[in-house]
Write an enzyme that holds these catalytic residues in place. Structure first.
Site, short mmCIF file in Angstrom:
data_model
loop_
_atom_site.label_atom_id
_atom_site.label_comp_id
_atom_site.label_asym_id
_atom_site.label_seq_id
_atom_site.Cartn_x
_atom_site.Cartn_y
_atom_site.Cartn_z
N ASP A 1 -1.36 15.10 6.58
CA ASP A 1 -2.13 16.17 7.31
C ASP A 1 -1.46 15.83 8.91
O ASP A 1 -1.30 14.66 8.98
CB ASP A 1 -3.43 16.16 7.32
CG ASP A 1 -4.26 14.87 7.55
OD1 ASP A 1 -4.21 13.86 6.36
OD2 ASP A 1 -4.50 14.54 8.71
N MET B 1 -6.68 4.41 6.98
CA MET B 1 -7.71 3.48 7.23
C MET B 1 -7.98 2.05 6.49
O MET B 1 -8.92 1.62 6.22
CB MET B 1 -9.01 4.34 6.23
CG MET B 1 -9.32 5.76 7.23
SD MET B 1 -10.53 6.73 6.60
CE MET B 1 -12.11 5.77 7.25
N ARG C 1 0.81 -1.22 0.03
CA ARG C 1 -0.13 0.11 0.01
C ARG C 1 0.83 1.20 -0.10
O ARG C 1 1.89 1.35 0.76
CB ARG C 1 -1.01 0.04 1.28
CG ARG C 1 -1.55 1.19 1.42
CD ARG C 1 -2.85 1.20 2.46
NE ARG C 1 -2.93 2.46 3.54
CZ ARG C 1 -3.51 3.58 2.77
NH1 ARG C 1 -3.69 3.49 1.45
NH2 ARG C 1 -3.62 4.59 3.35
#
Ligand code: HPA
Length: 235
Positions: free
Chosen positions: A204, A180, A88
């Site tokens: 962020d 997530m 990922r």
């Protein structure tokens, strides 16, 4: 052949798949890394691309957002397309002072509030961990860069509404970032006896929003993470 969410032939996927969340980022990564990339699936606008990097086969395909979504794609890639490893390449929110926007976190493990892993092995709090050879390859590719961290992250079901006391407790336990997907990816890889890693760019920061990346910066700002992910894909 096709699965419910992928329309590709057997052999269309490389043994290693890079998996950003965003389909546009997948297309950008494919065209950046692989001039010979071809599109092998486009179900639901989730483009999948296969080509070569330095002569080695590689695929890129988006996961969508959240653990159910990445769980579906990872399952189908491992079970039906004989994919061996998924890396990922995503974004995450920083939750400890140690990380700043633009840093990269190699997710050693992923805590989660999701029920997806709670129900896997009855009576057990499943431990979602990365595959060691992929971690080692990404760490080696990072060299002595100071803004690359190797640490646990947390995979949450909710993007909005991070309880401050929970974030503080996670930080106290050495957790660096919130995203997530990683916990589901690591668990599905373990279930299929395959490999997985998440290399996350901090987009962020929960403790200070002044440096947060825009949507466009999020889409573009992954070059360093990508280098580490390719090293893990081809180790
Ligand atoms: N929370 C969850 N997922 C994320 C975040 C966040 O703050 N930033 C990037 N992905």
């Amino acid at each position: 052949m096709a699965t419910p969410h992928i329309a590709a032939e057997k052999g269309d996927f490389a043994p290693a798949v890079l998996m950003p969340g965003d389909p546009r980022r997948a297309e950008r990564i494919a065209s950046l890394l692989m001039p010979d990339a071809r599109k092998v699936s486009d179900v639901r606008g989730i483009g999948a691309y296969t080509g070569t990097v330095n002569g080695k086969p590689l695929s890129v395909m988006a996961s969508g957002m959240g653990m159910p979504s990445i769980g579906i794609y990872a399952n189908e890639l491992f079970a039906e397309y004989d994919v061996r490893r998924i890396i990922r390449v995503g974004t995450a929110g920083g939750l400890a002072p140690k990380v700043t926007v633009g840093d990269v976190v190699i997710a050693l493990g992923a805590h989660t509030d999701s029920a997806m892993n709670t129900s896997r092995i009855p009576g057990i709090h499943f431990s979602a961990v990365a595959s060691y050879p992929l971690v080692a390859a990404a760490v080696a590719a990072a060299g002595d860069a100071t803004n690359v961290h190797v640490a646990p992250v947390v995979s949450r079901d909710h993007f909005y509404g991070n309880p401050p006391e929970q974030i503080q407790a996670l930080a106290d336990y050495g957790t660096l970032a919130v995203e997530m997907e990683a916990a589901a990816l690591y668990a599905v890889a373990a279930q299929h006896d395959r490999e997985a890693l998440a290399v996350l760019t901090i987009s962020d920061h929960l403790l200070d929003h002044s440096q947060d990346m825009s949507a466009q910066e999020r889409e573009e700002n992954f070059a360093r993470a990508l280098l580490l992910a390719v090293a893990a894909a081809h180790c």
